[in-house]
Write a protein that holds these residues in place. Structure first.
Motif, mmCIF file in Angstrom:
data_model
loop_
_atom_site.group_PDB
_atom_site.id
_atom_site.type_symbol
_atom_site.label_atom_id
_atom_site.label_comp_id
_atom_site.label_asym_id
_atom_site.label_seq_id
_atom_site.Cartn_x
_atom_site.Cartn_y
_atom_site.Cartn_z
ATOM 1 N N PRO A 281 -41.698 -49.856 -4.387
ATOM 2 C CA PRO A 281 -42.394 -49.568 -3.138
ATOM 3 C C PRO A 281 -43.370 -50.678 -2.775
ATOM 4 O O PRO A 281 -44.006 -51.272 -3.662
ATOM 5 C CB PRO A 281 -43.124 -48.263 -3.438
ATOM 6 C CG PRO A 281 -43.343 -48.292 -4.918
ATOM 7 C CD PRO A 281 -42.134 -48.982 -5.493
ATOM 8 N N GLU A 282 -43.481 -50.959 -1.513
ATOM 9 C CA GLU A 282 -44.384 -52.009 -1.040
ATOM 10 C C GLU A 282 -45.798 -51.436 -0.919
ATOM 11 O O GLU A 282 -46.274 -51.102 0.165
ATOM 12 C CB GLU A 282 -43.882 -52.559 0.285
ATOM 13 C CG GLU A 282 -42.539 -53.283 0.169
ATOM 14 C CD GLU A 282 -42.024 -53.792 1.506
ATOM 15 O OE1 GLU A 282 -42.729 -53.620 2.537
ATOM 16 O OE2 GLU A 282 -40.899 -54.336 1.530
ATOM 17 N N PRO A 284 -49.972 -51.670 -1.262
ATOM 18 C CA PRO A 284 -50.932 -52.731 -0.930
ATOM 19 C C PRO A 284 -51.832 -53.119 -2.098
ATOM 20 O O PRO A 284 -51.915 -52.406 -3.108
ATOM 21 C CB PRO A 284 -51.759 -52.095 0.197
ATOM 22 C CG PRO A 284 -51.738 -50.625 -0.144
ATOM 23 C CD PRO A 284 -50.369 -50.364 -0.716
ATOM 24 N N ARG A 292 -45.372 -54.719 -8.711
ATOM 25 C CA ARG A 292 -44.294 -55.695 -8.504
ATOM 26 C C ARG A 292 -44.106 -56.580 -9.732
ATOM 27 O O ARG A 292 -42.978 -56.894 -10.116
ATOM 28 C CB ARG A 292 -44.591 -56.535 -7.255
ATOM 29 C CG ARG A 292 -44.387 -55.756 -5.957
ATOM 30 C CD ARG A 292 -44.536 -56.635 -4.733
ATOM 31 N NE ARG A 292 -45.919 -56.957 -4.447
ATOM 32 C CZ ARG A 292 -46.750 -56.161 -3.760
ATOM 33 N NH1 ARG A 292 -46.340 -54.995 -3.314
ATOM 34 N NH2 ARG A 292 -47.989 -56.530 -3.515
ATOM 35 N N SER A 306 -37.084 -53.991 -2.576
ATOM 36 C CA SER A 306 -38.410 -53.730 -2.022
ATOM 37 C C SER A 306 -38.277 -52.819 -0.805
ATOM 38 O O SER A 306 -37.508 -53.101 0.117
ATOM 39 C CB SER A 306 -39.068 -55.052 -1.623
ATOM 40 O OG SER A 306 -40.371 -54.830 -1.110
ATOM 41 N N VAL A 307 -39.007 -51.704 -0.828
ATOM 42 C CA VAL A 307 -38.889 -50.706 0.240
ATOM 43 C C VAL A 307 -40.263 -50.441 0.849
ATOM 44 O O VAL A 307 -41.213 -50.122 0.120
ATOM 45 C CB VAL A 307 -38.294 -49.392 -0.300
ATOM 46 C CG1 VAL A 307 -38.275 -48.311 0.778
ATOM 47 C CG2 VAL A 307 -36.885 -49.628 -0.838
ATOM 48 N N PRO A 308 -40.399 -50.590 2.166
ATOM 49 C CA PRO A 308 -41.681 -50.294 2.811
ATOM 50 C C PRO A 308 -42.016 -48.813 2.718
ATOM 51 O O PRO A 308 -41.116 -47.961 2.648
ATOM 52 C CB PRO A 308 -41.465 -50.732 4.261
ATOM 53 C CG PRO A 308 -39.991 -50.703 4.459
ATOM 54 C CD PRO A 308 -39.385 -51.043 3.134
ATOM 55 N N VAL A 309 -43.315 -48.519 2.732
ATOM 56 C CA VAL A 309 -43.747 -47.123 2.599
ATOM 57 C C VAL A 309 -44.395 -46.600 3.876
ATOM 58 O O VAL A 309 -44.917 -45.476 3.882
ATOM 59 C CB VAL A 309 -44.729 -46.965 1.406
ATOM 60 C CG1 VAL A 309 -44.046 -47.322 0.091
ATOM 61 C CG2 VAL A 309 -45.985 -47.800 1.611
ATOM 62 N N ASP A 310 -44.347 -47.369 4.951
ATOM 63 C CA ASP A 310 -44.936 -46.892 6.193
ATOM 64 C C ASP A 310 -44.247 -45.607 6.647
ATOM 65 O O ASP A 310 -43.024 -45.492 6.616
ATOM 66 C CB ASP A 310 -44.815 -47.960 7.285
ATOM 67 C CG ASP A 310 -43.366 -48.402 7.495
ATOM 68 O OD1 ASP A 310 -42.810 -49.028 6.568
ATOM 69 O OD2 ASP A 310 -42.794 -48.094 8.558
ATOM 70 N N ALA A 342 -39.907 -43.481 -1.520
ATOM 71 C CA ALA A 342 -39.254 -44.753 -1.201
ATOM 72 C C ALA A 342 -37.838 -44.796 -1.759
ATOM 73 O O ALA A 342 -36.920 -45.344 -1.131
ATOM 74 C CB ALA A 342 -40.080 -45.915 -1.754
ATOM 75 N N ARG A 345 -35.775 -42.860 0.610
ATOM 76 C CA ARG A 345 -35.572 -43.652 1.826
ATOM 77 C C ARG A 345 -34.461 -44.676 1.623
ATOM 78 O O ARG A 345 -33.611 -44.871 2.486
ATOM 79 C CB ARG A 345 -36.890 -44.335 2.218
ATOM 80 C CG ARG A 345 -36.752 -45.384 3.298
ATOM 81 C CD ARG A 345 -38.100 -45.927 3.736
ATOM 82 N NE ARG A 345 -38.738 -45.029 4.695
ATOM 83 C CZ ARG A 345 -39.923 -45.261 5.260
ATOM 84 N NH1 ARG A 345 -40.625 -46.341 4.933
ATOM 85 N NH2 ARG A 345 -40.440 -44.411 6.139
ATOM 86 N N HIS A 346 -34.478 -45.350 0.469
ATOM 87 C CA HIS A 346 -33.459 -46.372 0.231
ATOM 88 C C HIS A 346 -32.082 -45.755 0.054
ATOM 89 O O HIS A 346 -31.082 -46.325 0.527
ATOM 90 C CB HIS A 346 -33.820 -47.192 -1.006
ATOM 91 C CG HIS A 346 -32.771 -48.205 -1.358
ATOM 92 N ND1 HIS A 346 -32.452 -49.270 -0.542
ATOM 93 C CD2 HIS A 346 -31.920 -48.288 -2.428
ATOM 94 C CE1 HIS A 346 -31.477 -49.975 -1.070
ATOM 95 N NE2 HIS A 346 -31.133 -49.396 -2.222
#
Length: 352
Positions: A281-282, A284, A292, A306-310, A342, A345-346
Motif C-alpha cells: 500500500p502507498e 505516507p 516499502r 504498489s497500490v494507492p490507498v486514496d 489495497a 482493490r488490486h
C-alpha cells in the motif's frame, strides 16, 4: 488440559447462524458461554449444560467463552443424510459433514478431475480480521467466496463477520477446509476448497485466511499464519493468480509486527515457493517508507505491486461489520486495514 464445569443457562444473550451466546451460572458465578446448535442442539434457559471453560480461564481475547460441550438432559436427534468426512477427528467433538469432494456429494463428478482455477485471483492474508477490509476494497464487488483454513477457530459458525457478510451478499459462500467445518461448502484440503470456490460456488475471486484467532509463540516459525504461504502455493499450482495481502501494523506494541510483520515476511518469503503479487500500500511518511523497504525483501521471489490507498479509508468506514484486529479498531491501526483493502482493490483489477 481441559477445565470442566457444569452450569445452568440463565438467558440467551444473542445468536447468529450456527451459534448461540448464553449467560450461564457456574460455581464461580456467571459467565458467557457459546453453543453451536448444529453440534449440541439449542440450549434454553433452565437447561443444564456441560462446559469446557479452558479458553475462559486463559482469558483468550478471541475465544474467551466457556464452550458448551453438551446439553446432557436434552440431547439432539441423530443426524440424517449423507456425509462421510469427519472433522475435528478423534476429538470428543468430532463431527461428520458432507464434503463437496467426497463420493456422495452431488459435486463429486465436477471436482473429481477439476485441476484449474482458470486464472481466478486468490487473495491470501494472515489473519481472519483481514477478510472484511479486503472486501471493502473491492469496488465494484465481484462474486467472492471465502476459504477458511484451520489455523484458528475450527467452526466457521464462530465468526459473526462471516455470518453477516454472507447474509448481505458480500460473500457468495464460505468453504471450510482441513479440520475446519461449518461452511456452506466443506472440503478436505485447501486445494479442493479453492476448486470448490471456482466450480461449485462459481466465484470470481477467492479470499483465503485462517479462521478467527491465531496461534503464535514469538518464534520465527511457530505461528499458525505460515499457512498463508502454503495457500499461495496451492493457488499457484492450480492456475490461480495469488495476491498476497501484507500484515502491516503501526499500532502493535511488538517490534516484530511493526511495519511489515515477520509473519508476512516468513510466510511469503520462506514458505511460499511460487510467485505471487504482493500488494504494497502507498502509505505516507516515514512509516510508508519503512513498509516499502521491508517489502523489498520479498522481491526476490514475488512481484511487488504498489497500490494507492486514496478512498479506501472512506470504504472502510462503510464496513457492514466491525473492523478489529488484535483488539485494535480502524483508527487504532489504520495501516493494517488499508493494507488489506489495497489487496482487495488490486484483486479486482485482475478480472477479465
Amino acid at each position: 488440559m481441559i477445565r470442566w464445569r457444569k452450569g445452568e443457562v440463565v438467558r440467551i444473550r444473542r445468536e447468529w447462524p450456527g451459534a448461540v451466546e448464553l449467560e450461564v451460572t457456574v460455581p464461580e458465578g456467571t459467565c458467557r458461554a457459546l453453543a453451536y446448535p448444529p453440534l449440541v442442539g439449542r440450549p434454553e434457559p433452565g437447561d443444564e449444560v456441560l462446559l469446557n471453560t479452558t479458553a475462559l480461564a486463559m482469558g483468550l481475547g478471541t475465544g474467551g467463552y466457556a464452550m458448551v460441550v453438551a446439553v446432557p438432559n436434552r440431547l439432539p436427534e441423530d443426524p440424517e443424510g449423507p456425509g462421510h468426512l469427519v472433522k475435528a477427528r478423534y476429538t470428543p467433538m468430532q463431527a461428520t459433514v458432507l464434503g463437496a469432494d467426497e463420493q456422495d456429494s452431488p459435486f463429486h463428478e465436477l471436482l473429481r478431475e477439476a485441476d484449474s482455477l482458470d486464472g481466478m485471483p486468490v487473495v491470501v492474508a494472515d489473519l481472519h480480521s483481514a477478510l472484511p477490509p479486503i472486501l471493502c476494497g473491492m469496488r465494484p464487488r465481484p462474486r467472492v467466496a471465502y476459504v477458511m483454513l484451520d489455523g484458528g477457530a475450527l467452526p466457521a459458525w464462530f465468526s459473526m463477520a462471516c455470518a453477516k457478510l454472507r447474509e448481505i451478499g458480500w460473500l457468495a459462500g464460505v468453504v471450510t477446509v482441513g479440520q475446519s467445518f461449518g461452511g456452506d461448502v466443506e472440503a478436505v484440503t485447501t486445494h479442493t476448497g479453492l476448486l470448490a470456490t471456482r466450480h461449485v460456488l462459481e466465484a470470481d475471486v477467492a479470499i483465503v485466511t485462517q479462521g478467527p484467532g491465531n496461534l503464535g509463540t514469538g518464534t520465527r516459525w511457530g505461528f499458525s499464519g505460515v499457512s498463508a504461504g502454503e495457500a499461495v502455493n496451492a493457488a499457484a499450482v492450480l492456475g490461480g493468480r495469488p495476491v498476497a495481502a501484507l500484515r502491516i501494523s503501526e499500532g502493535d506494541r511488538r517490534e516484530r509486527h511493526i511495519g511489515v510483520s515477520h509473519h508476512s515476511l516468513t510466510a511469503y518469503g520462506r514458505v511460499a515457493l511460487t510467485p505471487a503479487q504482493v500488494v504494497v500500500p502507498e502509505l505516507p511518511g516515514e512509516f510508508g517508507e519503512r513498509v516499502r523497504d521491508q517489502a523489498e525483501l520479498l522481491a526476490v521471489r514475488h512481484e511487488l505491486v504498489s497500490v494507492p490507498v486514496d478512498g479506501l479509508y472512506e470504504a472502510l468506514l462503510d464496513s457492514p461489520v466491525k473492523l478489529s484486529t488484535m483488539g485494535r479498531g480502524l483508527e487504532e491501526d489504520l495501516a493494517y486495514f488499508l493494507a488489506s483493502a489495497a489487496a482487495g482493490r488490486h484483486a479486482i483489477t485482475l478480472l477479465d
